[in-house]
Write a protein that holds these residues in place. Structure first.
Motif, PDB file in Angstrom:
ATOM      1  N   LYS A 287       0.839  -1.207   0.000  1.00 46.94           N
ATOM      2  CA  LYS A 287       0.000   0.000   0.000  1.00 46.94           C
ATOM      3  C   LYS A 287       0.866   1.246   0.000  1.00 46.94           C
ATOM      4  CE  LYS A 287      -4.233  -1.743   1.959  1.00 46.94           C
ATOM      5  NZ  LYS A 287      -4.758  -2.405   3.151  1.00 46.94           N
ATOM      6  N   THR A 288       1.898   1.226   0.831  1.00 44.10           N
ATOM      7  CA  THR A 288       2.783   2.388   0.895  1.00 44.10           C
ATOM      8  C   THR A 288       3.429   2.644  -0.457  1.00 44.10           C
ATOM      9  OG1 THR A 288       3.351   1.379   2.988  1.00 44.10           O
ATOM     10  CG2 THR A 288       4.436   3.443   2.454  1.00 44.10           C
ATOM     11  N   TYR A 289       3.840   1.568  -1.106  1.00 44.93           N
ATOM     12  CA  TYR A 289       4.480   1.726  -2.415  1.00 44.93           C
ATOM     13  C   TYR A 289       3.522   2.400  -3.394  1.00 44.93           C
ATOM     14  CZ  TYR A 289       6.516   0.510  -6.926  1.00 44.93           C
ATOM     15  OH  TYR A 289       7.025   0.571  -8.185  1.00 44.93           O
ATOM     16  N   ILE A 290       2.276   1.950  -3.382  1.00 41.33           N
ATOM     17  CA  ILE A 290       1.291   2.502  -4.317  1.00 41.33           C
ATOM     18  C   ILE A 290       0.989   3.961  -3.985  1.00 41.33           C
ATOM     19  CG2 ILE A 290      -1.126   2.328  -5.047  1.00 41.33           C
ATOM     20  CD1 ILE A 290      -0.644  -0.789  -4.737  1.00 41.33           C
ATOM     21  N   VAL A 291       0.799   4.241  -2.693  1.00 45.84           N
ATOM     22  CA  VAL A 291       0.541   5.628  -2.288  1.00 45.84           C
ATOM     23  C   VAL A 291       1.707   6.515  -2.712  1.00 45.84           C
ATOM     24  CG1 VAL A 291       0.376   7.164  -0.289  1.00 45.84           C
ATOM     25  CG2 VAL A 291      -0.993   5.089  -0.358  1.00 45.84           C
ATOM     26  N   LEU A 292       2.928   6.055  -2.445  1.00 38.84           N
ATOM     27  CA  LEU A 292       4.085   6.890  -2.757  1.00 38.84           C
ATOM     28  C   LEU A 292       4.269   7.073  -4.257  1.00 38.84           C
ATOM     29  CD1 LEU A 292       6.718   5.900  -0.081  1.00 38.84           C
ATOM     30  CD2 LEU A 292       5.234   7.891  -0.189  1.00 38.84           C
ATOM     31  N   THR A 293       3.974   6.013  -5.024  1.00 37.08           N
ATOM     32  CA  THR A 293       4.108   6.140  -6.477  1.00 37.08           C
ATOM     33  C   THR A 293       3.172   7.232  -7.003  1.00 37.08           C
ATOM     34  OG1 THR A 293       4.639   3.808  -6.634  1.00 37.08           O
ATOM     35  CG2 THR A 293       3.953   4.881  -8.664  1.00 37.08           C
ATOM     36  N   ILE A 294       1.937   7.218  -6.507  1.00 32.97           N
ATOM     37  CA  ILE A 294       0.964   8.201  -6.971  1.00 32.97           C
ATOM     38  C   ILE A 294       1.318   9.596  -6.468  1.00 32.97           C
ATOM     39  CG2 ILE A 294      -1.438   8.910  -6.720  1.00 32.97           C
ATOM     40  CD1 ILE A 294      -2.006   5.799  -6.705  1.00 32.97           C
ATOM     41  N   MET A 295       1.733   9.664  -5.196  1.00 33.56           N
ATOM     42  CA  MET A 295       2.070  10.965  -4.634  1.00 33.56           C
ATOM     43  C   MET A 295       3.304  11.553  -5.329  1.00 33.56           C
ATOM     44  SD  MET A 295      -0.046  11.453  -1.849  1.00 33.56           S
ATOM     45  CE  MET A 295       0.838  12.375  -0.650  1.00 33.56           C
ATOM     46  N   GLN A 296       4.232  10.691  -5.668  1.00 38.29           N
ATOM     47  CA  GLN A 296       5.434  11.187  -6.357  1.00 38.29           C
ATOM     48  C   GLN A 296       5.064  11.868  -7.655  1.00 38.29           C
ATOM     49  OE1 GLN A 296       8.832   8.643  -7.159  1.00 38.29           O
ATOM     50  NE2 GLN A 296       8.528   7.718  -5.171  1.00 38.29           N
ATOM     51  N   GLU A 297       4.101  11.263  -8.329  1.00 33.51           N
ATOM     52  CA  GLU A 297       3.680  11.833  -9.600  1.00 33.51           C
ATOM     53  C   GLU A 297       3.126  13.241  -9.383  1.00 33.51           C
ATOM     54  OE1 GLU A 297       1.280   9.157 -11.844  1.00 33.51           O
ATOM     55  OE2 GLU A 297       0.385  10.775 -12.991  1.00 33.51           O
ATOM     56  N   SER A 298       2.249  13.389  -8.386  1.00 34.47           N
ATOM     57  CA  SER A 298       1.634  14.700  -8.188  1.00 34.47           C
ATOM     58  C   SER A 298       2.626  15.690  -7.581  1.00 34.47           C
ATOM     59  CB  SER A 298       0.399  14.574  -7.305  1.00 34.47           C
ATOM     60  OG  SER A 298       0.788  14.225  -6.015  1.00 34.47           O
ATOM     61  N   MET A 299       3.528  15.172  -6.750  1.00 33.25           N
ATOM     62  CA  MET A 299       4.522  16.085  -6.180  1.00 33.25           C
ATOM     63  C   MET A 299       5.426  16.624  -7.279  1.00 33.25           C
ATOM     64  SD  MET A 299       3.541  16.230  -3.245  1.00 33.25           S
ATOM     65  CE  MET A 299       4.646  16.967  -2.126  1.00 33.25           C
ATOM     66  N   LEU A 300       5.768  15.762  -8.201  1.00 34.84           N
ATOM     67  CA  LEU A 300       6.622  16.198  -9.308  1.00 34.84           C
ATOM     68  C   LEU A 300       5.890  17.252 -10.135  1.00 34.84           C
ATOM     69  CD1 LEU A 300       9.396  15.474 -10.581  1.00 34.84           C
ATOM     70  CD2 LEU A 300       8.095  14.193 -12.253  1.00 34.84           C
ATOM     71  N   LEU A 301       4.604  16.996 -10.388  1.00 36.21           N
ATOM     72  CA  LEU A 301       3.815  17.955 -11.160  1.00 36.21           C
ATOM     73  C   LEU A 301       3.737  19.289 -10.427  1.00 36.21           C
ATOM     74  CD1 LEU A 301       0.862  15.741 -12.463  1.00 36.21           C
ATOM     75  CD2 LEU A 301       2.816  16.592 -13.750  1.00 36.21           C
ATOM     76  N   SER A 302       3.496  19.231  -9.102  1.00 35.58           N
ATOM     77  CA  SER A 302       3.354  20.510  -8.414  1.00 35.58           C
ATOM     78  C   SER A 302       4.697  21.224  -8.284  1.00 35.58           C
ATOM     79  CB  SER A 302       2.642  20.383  -7.066  1.00 35.58           C
ATOM     80  OG  SER A 302       3.008  19.241  -6.406  1.00 35.58           O
ATOM     81  N   LEU A 303       5.771  20.455  -8.211  1.00 34.39           N
ATOM     82  CA  LEU A 303       7.091  21.080  -8.170  1.00 34.39           C
ATOM     83  C   LEU A 303       7.374  21.821  -9.481  1.00 34.39           C
ATOM     84  CD1 LEU A 303       8.750  20.718  -5.621  1.00 34.39           C
ATOM     85  CD2 LEU A 303      10.274  19.230  -6.901  1.00 34.39           C
ATOM     86  N   LEU A 304       7.043  21.164 -10.584  1.00 31.71           N
ATOM     87  CA  LEU A 304       7.206  21.819 -11.882  1.00 31.71           C
ATOM     88  C   LEU A 304       6.308  23.056 -11.942  1.00 31.71           C
ATOM     89  CD1 LEU A 304       7.332  18.722 -14.268  1.00 31.71           C
ATOM     90  CD2 LEU A 304       9.205  20.266 -13.679  1.00 31.71           C
ATOM     91  N   GLY A 305       5.102  22.925 -11.348  1.00 26.73           N
ATOM     92  CA  GLY A 305       4.177  24.060 -11.314  1.00 26.73           C
ATOM     93  C   GLY A 305       4.748  25.227 -10.523  1.00 26.73           C
ATOM     94  N   VAL A 306       5.401  24.917  -9.417  1.00 19.84           N
ATOM     95  CA  VAL A 306       5.984  25.969  -8.586  1.00 19.84           C
ATOM     96  C   VAL A 306       7.064  26.722  -9.366  1.00 19.84           C
ATOM     97  CG1 VAL A 306       7.510  26.339  -6.611  1.00 19.84           C
ATOM     98  CG2 VAL A 306       5.442  24.982  -6.340  1.00 19.84           C
ATOM     99  N   ILE A 307       7.911  25.955 -10.044  1.00 13.16           N
ATOM    100  CA  ILE A 307       8.965  26.597 -10.842  1.00 13.16           C
ATOM    101  C   ILE A 307       8.334  27.436 -11.949  1.00 13.16           C
ATOM    102  CG2 ILE A 307      10.910  26.175 -12.385  1.00 13.16           C
ATOM    103  CD1 ILE A 307      11.362  23.558 -10.711  1.00 13.16           C
ATOM    104  N   GLY A 308       7.331  26.839 -12.613  1.00 13.23           N
ATOM    105  CA  GLY A 308       6.624  27.572 -13.663  1.00 13.23           C
ATOM    106  C   GLY A 308       5.972  28.826 -13.108  1.00 13.23           C
ATOM    107  N   GLY A 309       5.403  28.719 -11.902  1.00 11.89           N
ATOM    108  CA  GLY A 309       4.723  29.845 -11.282  1.00 11.89           C
ATOM    109  C   GLY A 309       5.682  30.974 -10.966  1.00 11.89           C
ATOM    110  N   TYR A 310       6.877  30.596 -10.540  1.00  7.32           N
ATOM    111  CA  TYR A 310       7.879  31.611 -10.237  1.00  7.32           C
ATOM    112  C   TYR A 310       8.232  32.389 -11.509  1.00  7.32           C
ATOM    113  CZ  TYR A 310      12.063  33.778  -8.425  1.00  7.32           C
ATOM    114  OH  TYR A 310      12.998  34.691  -8.053  1.00  7.32           O
ATOM    115  N   VAL A 311       8.461  31.635 -12.579  1.00  2.00           N
ATOM    116  CA  VAL A 311       8.809  32.272 -13.859  1.00  2.00           C
ATOM    117  C   VAL A 311       7.635  33.113 -14.356  1.00  2.00           C
ATOM    118  CG1 VAL A 311       9.417  31.833 -16.266  1.00  2.00           C
ATOM    119  CG2 VAL A 311      10.434  30.441 -14.448  1.00  2.00           C
ATOM    120  N   LEU A 312       6.431  32.520 -14.305  1.00  2.00           N
ATOM    121  CA  LEU A 312       5.232  33.219 -14.770  1.00  2.00           C
ATOM    122  C   LEU A 312       4.992  34.494 -13.955  1.00  2.00           C
ATOM    123  CD1 LEU A 312       2.894  32.765 -16.827  1.00  2.00           C
ATOM    124  CD2 LEU A 312       1.596  31.769 -14.956  1.00  2.00           C
TER     125      LEU A 312
END
Ligand SMILES: Nc1ncnc2c1ncn2[C@@H]1O[C@H](COP(=O)(O)OP(=O)(O)O)[C@@H](O)[C@H]1O
Ligand SMILES: [Mg+2]
Lengths: 370, 235
Positions: A287-312
């Motif tokens: 379960k932890t593996y599955i939760v972390l796999t999914i969370m990693q995906e969204s964390m990566l997306l939001s991290l990219l969003g944060v960088i994009g937001g700074y530039v924007l």
């Protein structure tokens, strides 16, 4: 990073792109809201400090935000202030909120020769300063560079204010006091209160004694309150009722929006991948593996969003200040970090529920062929 | 074969599905024992409970009552995460629909199983070359970088088999692995199964309707209405 996380993001480019954009817009919104309010505060405080005086005196009960109250001081108070022990020089100011050029009201200050004695040094980029010896019917005006640029005014132009035609005689470097300067006596006559002033700048004899002097003035001169200019920025921030509530509310709305977008994106993605999650379980993914796999995906997306937001945010600020030269946007590190943290938090919270649901889901139901 | 130790065993195993008022007795009391290295074909009409039995053996479906023993250990008494670990380390699954990750290449699909095996696991057996060696072994050396949709159904199934075997499980459970395949591809897949069984001695239980597949098994177990009706040795 697990290959699956990367593959999922690349597979759903549009969804990933929209998610990143949502976070970027949230970060941009927070940065701009705070940047604009901070910029305005700092600018207002900075202009007052740039006058060069140490203290300013107002009628008791006035707001720290200049021009909000219409109470005035008698001219006699100015003389009393000048005679107070420890005072080197005083400069009375009369405010007028001028509607010029159809834009928002602009602060105009009526000043007299004493303005320079408290330390104010206007630098003229074009033309000259006000002529103190001009006849009473002369209508001379000095404006600052930003105001001139925003309205396309140059020396010799005529500007309408108080139902009169004023001649721009000089354009001063921006950043000191008001955007418009006229003669104190002329302005007061026109408004019809020839013996009143709104505010008095005070230059102290000793810089290390300004706090003491401010206290003495309040004790000795009746009906006044003092503000030490060094502390003005802080006082101003505290005096603007609801400023922080406003910032928090708007940041909250921005964060909720990005949270909801991530929630929706991750939720649909989980539903779409029911079968894949079933396989992960069959392969022995916990379960932890599955939760972390999914969370990693969204964390990566939001991290990219944060960088994009700074530039924007930077780009938008640049665009805004280019289009509206009187706007000031100040980015501070603490709010940048705060906005970024909110972006990542939105991603975390938005994916948490979908991830838990995915981990709990019955693997066999997903794998059945029927 | 008689002397080999029991690897899969069920005791009075039952599974009842609650469908509102109706109750479906999918598995109605089954005792089986499969010894190390055995290759068993599980047969029977559709809906008789074969998949349910197989998933209970793999710890993916909780029985209503009875025991499931893997290497002598009753996994129904374990926690969910302990069962997950057993699945990870001891069991390989192959399904009828191939269940590859569509976004990953053949090689990455196989490597994902290794990644799961190694995850937070100090005794992980990640051999970086094993995934590609297995793909070679099932005849897909030229297709390691292909995505599932770029491969035929038979090829996809062989990738799934490589994935099921990459962590060296000693048990292989397959639910109609040739159900979607033509005769030719079925034969290739079964050839992979039998040669792996001969070579590594895995214990295998394969659900199938295909008599040719069943013919290569050591033993056939027939089910009907949730019960075993007949057991026959192929030898
Ligand atoms: N999750 C479920 N919920 C309810 N009934 C189920 C579920 N899974 C299987 N069944 C029922 O249990 C019986 C056995 O199903 P299954 O094990 O899939 O049989 P088989 O694999 O032999 O076709 C069927 O009647 C099926 O409808
Ligand atoms: Mg079935």
């Amino acid at each position: 990073m697990p290959s699956l996380v990367r593959a999922n993001i690349f597979q759903r480019k549009t969804r990933a792109g929209i998610t990143i954009l949502a976070v970027a817009i949230e970060v941009t919104a927070v940065l701009l809201i705070v940047g604009l309010t901070n910029g305005t505060l700092d600018e207002v405080a900075g202009r007052m400090q740039a006058v060069g005086a140490d203290i300013f005196v107002q009628p008791v009960g006035s707001s720290a935000i200049l021009g909000l109250s219409s109470t005035t001081l008698r001219e006699a108070i100015v003389d009393k202030l000048a005679q107070t022990e420890g005072v080197q020089a005083v400069a009375p100011i009369y405010f007028w909120s001028a509607l010029v050029g159809g834009g928002a009201p602009v602060n105009a200050w009526g000043i007299d020769p004493r303005f320079e004695r408290v330390g104010a040094r206007l630098t003229y980029l074009e033309g000259r300063g006000l002529d103190w010896n001009s006849p009473p019917e002369a209508r001379e005006m000095v404006i600052d560079r930003r105001f001139a640029a925003a309205n396309n005014f140059s020396v010799g132009d005529r500007v309408a204010m108080l139902a009169d035609d004023w001649e721009v005689v000089g354009i001063a470097r921006a950043g000191i006091g008001a955007r418009i300067y006229v003669r104190l006596t002329v302005l007061r006559e026109l408004v019809g209160t020839p013996t009143r002033v709104h505010l008095v700048f005070v230059k102290a004899e000793r810089l290390d004694r300004t706090g003491e002097l401010a206290a003495r003035i309040e004790a000795e001169v009746p009906g006044v309150q003092t503000t030490v200019l060094e502390e003005y920025s802080q006082t101003l921030g505290e005096n603007i009722a609801g400023l922080n509530a406003f910032r928090i509310a708007l940041s909250g709305i921005a964060v909720s929006l990005s949270f909801l977008v991530i929630l929706l994106a991750m939720y649909t993605s989980i539903i779409e991948r029911t079968r894949e999650i079933g396989i992960l379980k069959a392969l022995g993914g916990s379960k932890t593996y599955i939760v972390l796999t999914i969370m990693q995906e969204s964390m990566l997306l939001s991290l990219l969003g944060v960088i994009g937001g700074y530039v924007l945010g930077r780009l938008t600020a640049w665009g805004l200040t280019t289009a509206y030269p009187t706007l000031i946007i100040t980015f501070t590190w603490d709010w940048t970090i705060y906005a970024s943290a909110l972006g990542v938090l939105g991603g975390f919270l938005g994916s948490f529920y979908p991830a838990i649901r995915a981990a709990r889901q019955d693997p066999v139901r997903a794998l059945r062929d029927e | 074969m008689i002397d080999a130790k029991p690897v899969l065993q069920t005791i009075a195993l039952r599974k009842q599905y609650d469908m509102g008022k109706a109750k479906v007795e999918a598995v109605a009391g089954i005792d089986i024992m499969v010894r190390a290295g055995e290759f068993v074909a599980l047969m029977g009409p559709s809906g008789c409970g074969k998949s349910t039995l197989l998933y209970m053996l793999g710890g993916m479906v909780a029985p209503t009552s009875g025991e499931v023993r893997i290497d002598g250990e009753d996994i129904t008494k374990l926690s969910d995460s302990e069962r997950t670990l057993i699945r990870r380390d001891k069991i390989g699954f192959v399904f009828q629909r191939f269940n590859l990750f569509p976004t990953l290449s053949a090689l990455d699909n196989v490597k994902l199983a290794q990644e799961i095996q190694r995850w937070r696991n100090k005794t992980g057996r990640g051999d970086p070359n094993r995934a590609s060696r297995l793909l070679e072994r099932v005849g897909l050396a030229a297709k390691v970088d292909h995505k599932p949709y770029e491969m035929s159904i038979g090829e996809q199934q062989r990738v799934a088999i490589a994935r099921a075997l990459v962590n060296r499980p000693h048990i292989l459970l397959a639910d109609e692995p040739t159900g979607n395949l033509d005769t030719n591809n079925s034969a290739r897949v079964m050839e992979v199964f039998t040669s792996l069984n001969a070579e590594f001695g895995q214990t295998m239980m394969v659900i199938t309707h295909n008599p040719e597949v069943a013919a290569v098994a050591h033993r056939k177990i027939h089910m009907r209405d949730g019960l075993i009706v007949d057991e026959a040795d192929a030898h």
